[in-house]
Design a protein around this motif. Structure first.
Motif, PDB file in Angstrom:
ATOM      1  N   UNK A   1       6.081   6.374  -1.102  1.00  0.00           N
ATOM      2  CA  UNK A   1       4.670   6.836  -1.110  1.00  0.00           C
ATOM      3  C   UNK A   1       4.099   7.694  -2.046  1.00  0.00           C
ATOM      4  N   UNK A   2       2.903   7.388  -2.582  1.00  0.00           N
ATOM      5  CA  UNK A   2       2.098   8.621  -3.249  1.00  0.00           C
ATOM      6  C   UNK A   2       1.182   9.346  -2.526  1.00  0.00           C
TER       7      UNK A   2
ATOM      8  N   UNK B   1      -0.388   5.998   4.220  1.00  0.00           N
ATOM      9  CA  UNK B   1       0.893   5.196   4.645  1.00  0.00           C
ATOM     10  C   UNK B   1       1.973   6.350   4.806  1.00  0.00           C
ATOM     11  N   UNK B   2       1.930   7.634   4.741  1.00  0.00           N
ATOM     12  CA  UNK B   2       2.803   8.388   5.052  1.00  0.00           C
ATOM     13  C   UNK B   2       2.721   8.997   6.546  1.00  0.00           C
ATOM     14  N   UNK B   3       1.892   8.292   7.198  1.00  0.00           N
ATOM     15  CA  UNK B   3       1.652   8.798   8.771  1.00  0.00           C
ATOM     16  C   UNK B   3       2.891   7.884   9.377  1.00  0.00           C
ATOM     17  N   UNK B   4       3.493   8.671  10.452  1.00  0.00           N
ATOM     18  CA  UNK B   4       4.614   8.140  11.268  1.00  0.00           C
ATOM     19  C   UNK B   4       5.466   7.117  10.447  1.00  0.00           C
TER      20      UNK B   4
ATOM     21  N   UNK C   1      -2.235   1.833  -4.836  1.00  0.00           N
ATOM     22  CA  UNK C   1      -2.783   3.269  -4.722  1.00  0.00           C
ATOM     23  C   UNK C   1      -3.991   3.201  -4.977  1.00  0.00           C
ATOM     24  N   UNK C   2      -4.548   4.320  -5.823  1.00  0.00           N
ATOM     25  CA  UNK C   2      -5.771   4.456  -6.355  1.00  0.00           C
ATOM     26  C   UNK C   2      -5.802   3.479  -7.766  1.00  0.00           C
TER      27      UNK C   2
ATOM     28  N   UNK D   1       0.685  -1.228  -0.007  1.00  0.00           N
ATOM     29  CA  UNK D   1      -0.045  -0.158  -0.093  1.00  0.00           C
ATOM     30  C   UNK D   1       0.853   1.249   0.057  1.00  0.00           C
ATOM     31  N   UNK D   2       0.833   2.118  -1.078  1.00  0.00           N
ATOM     32  CA  UNK D   2       1.586   3.610  -1.071  1.00  0.00           C
ATOM     33  C   UNK D   2       0.785   4.553  -1.236  1.00  0.00           C
TER      34      UNK D   2
END
Length: 587
Positions: free
Chosen positions: A153-154, A102-105, A129-130, A97-98
């Motif tokens: 990550x996107x 996924x950018x959290x922490x 992603x989408x 999952x990008x």
């Protein structure tokens, strides 16, 4: 394990027993007394005792034949073993999952570290992603390591379904699937339902959750209009939060607002829509920075510059134009006129005596794809030589009352003329100047054009044939609406909402920000409430469904049939037996 134990008994033990009896039933040699052998008589009893097994063990062929019979018997008994499928998995598909959440922490680094644990044999890596993107298919360990090192990550939403569907094509019936995600999906089918469907086909699927605790307040929607921009902010936390929102243009501060937002509440903030590029930023910082900033693409100019040329300005027309927030109006009275650096020029109720000889020549030079002309009919219009600029040829004045009818397929800005039910008491009988003239509105009685347009030097020239002295349209509430829509139609200002997009549903865009295409600036933002709902706790069961224990997940066994292996071994030993017989000279 055996599917047919009786086959082993009848086709294994019985033939082997028969083979042993065959060796034991060899004819006994006839005894002949020879004196020279008398000294062996004392050992006769001992030799007879060992003679029973000597014929069996002295011949290697006997063991080969017993082994061949046993192998054939085992193959007919269909031997198999139940082996965990992971032992047989030489191909692992990693679905990573990008998406934006996924950018959290440490979610993204945790996902990459977990993915490295599952690199074994051939590895396929699919980014979810989408949309799904296969970045490595059946790669080696080193290729998989290199691919993982280059993944970023996107800023997209989350849809795991395309990636999970893709695994069925890649794996078919042999391999395993490992999905590493926070499972905060915003679209597609429920991944847990997909997991059951794929597992039912004999393909093991393991879910590993990256979900972790987080705090977030973020932008979830935005409405951009010509003159104002409204943003919506949600507090995803369990307590009141004080936020400050600042507006910047070209990194220069413009304005700010502060407000306290209740738990799970949504508040809106309104800002001026600035021309060109601007950003709106939310503070204080939290665990998900992506939804703390939105990009805004405003129109390059908010005002339409209009010059009204008239010796007796129509007060209703002037008021209608001045009331429009989109119009910057200037009024000029001939013969004194400014330079024609305007978007629209309107000739209304001009006196022929005060018109300079070069007026229409200058108008011809000024009309282009950035300057347009509107010529309003009035009582003395037929006395003016418009030098070919008028889209129609005037014939005579008509004093017969008539209704207005709109032609089919005309622009929507003419609708106020119809809804106002305007009756013309007097008007000009005109005909289109040429085939380039487009008639938009006619009067019903004689079908004379009342509103017509033509293109000239890339600009538009409009004939407006409703004379204010001979119609009550000027008093209708639709009157200012009509003129506002007409000037917007001519200038064709972009609707700013079309330049401000959400990233969802745009598979070619991976990141938020500004994009240039064909001379237009587009702003792309996340603005997705589901994707911003990042608060959660990582599951200790590695993302397995409730009720499915770790032991149950490991007990998915696959039957491995060994029949062909036993047959192959029997055939090889049969060839070895023939070779041995030939070597001994028995053939």
């Amino acid at each position: 394990m055996l599917l047919s134990s009786l086959s082993l008994f009848y086709l294994g033990l019985i033939p082997v027993g028969g083979l042993i009896l065959l060796y034991l039933m060899r004819p006994r040699p006839r005894e002949v007394k020879i004196p020279s052998l008398m000294f062996f008589f004392e050992q006769k009893g001992q030799m007879e005792k060992s003679h029973f097994f000597r014929n069996i063990f002295k011949d290697l062929l006997f063991f080969l034949q017993v082994l061949i019979l046993l192998l054939l018997a085992f193959s007919l008994a269909e031997p198999f073993l139940n082996v965990p499928q992971d032992v047989l998995s030489k191909h692992t598909v990693l679905i990573l999952d990008v998406s934006a959440s996924q950018q959290v922490g440490s979610r993204f680094p945790f996902m990459i570290s977990e993915a490295r644990k599952y690199i074994d044999g051939r590895t396929t890596i699919i980014l979810a992603g989408s949309v799904a993107e296969t970045v490595l298919e059946k790669g080696t360990r080193s290729e998989a390591e290199e691919t993982l090192a280059n993944i970023e990550p996107k800023d997209t939403t989350t849809n795991l379904e395309p990636a999970m569907r893709e695994t069925e094509r890649i794996l078919k019936d042999r391999g395993r699937i490992v999905v590493i995600s926070d499972f905060l999906t915003t679209g597609g089918q429920d991944p847990y339902i997909l997991k059951r469907l794929i597992s039912a086909k004999g393909i093991p699927v393991e879910f590993i959750s990256t979900l972790s605790s987080a705090n977030n307040i973020g932008f979830i929607d935005m409405l951009v209009e010509r003159f104002q921009t409204r943003v919506f902010v949600k507090n995803f936390m369990a307590s009141d939060q004080r936020v400050t929102i600042k507006h910047f243009q070209d990194n220069e501060f413009h304005e700010e607002y502060s407000k306290t937002i209740a738990p799970e509440a949504v508040e809106s903030f309104t800002f001026e829509t600035l021309p060109g590029r601007s950003t709106i930023e939310l503070g204080p910082n939290d665990d998900f920075s992506l939804d703390n900033k939105v990009y805004v693409s405003g129109p390059q100019k908010n005002k339409i510059k209009v010059l009204l040329i008239s010796n007796e300005p129509n007060s209703h027309l002037q008021s209608a134009l001045e009331a429009s927030p989109e119009v910057q109006l200037e009024v000029a009275e001939p013969p004194i006129l400014p330079a024609f650096h305007y978007d629209i020029i309107i000739l209304d109720n001009v006196d022929e005596e005060y018109l300079l000889p070069n007026l229409f020549y200058d108008l011809k030079q000024s009309i282009s794809n950035s300057t347009h002309l509107i010529i309003n009919a009035h009582d003395t219009s037929f006395l003016i030589n418009h030098q070919g600029l008028l889209p129609v040829d005037m014939k005579a004045r008509i004093n017969t009352s008539s209704e207005i009818i709109v032609q089919e397929g005309v622009p929507s800005f003419v609708e106020p003329l119809v809804t106002s039910n305007t009756i013309l008491r007097e008007y000009y009988g005109v005909v289109p100047k040429d085939n380039d003239t487009r008639v938009l509105v006619r009067e019903k009685a004689g079908q004379n054009p009342i509103l017509a347009e033509r293109t000239f030097n890339g600009g538009k020239i409009v004939y407006y044939g409703i004379m204010p002295e001979h119609a009550d349209f000027k008093l209708a509430p639709e009157y200012p609406i009509f003129w506002n829509q007409l000037v917007n139609y001519l200038v064709d200002l972009d609707d700013p909402s079309t330049n401000n997009l959400k990233i969802e549903g745009r598979p070619l865009i991976d990141n938020t920000g500004f994009y240039e295409e064909r001379g237009r600036t587009y702003a792309v933002n996340l603005l997705n409430e589901k994707e911003s709902a990042v608060i959660g706790t990582r599951e200790t069961t590695s993302g397995r469904e409730a009720g499915e224990s770790s032991k149950e997940a490991e007990q998915k066994l696959v039957k491995v049939d060994y029949t062909n292996y036993f047959l192959l071994a029997a055939i090889l030993f049969m060839f070895f037996e023939l070779w041995l017989i030939k070597r001994r000279g028995d053939l």
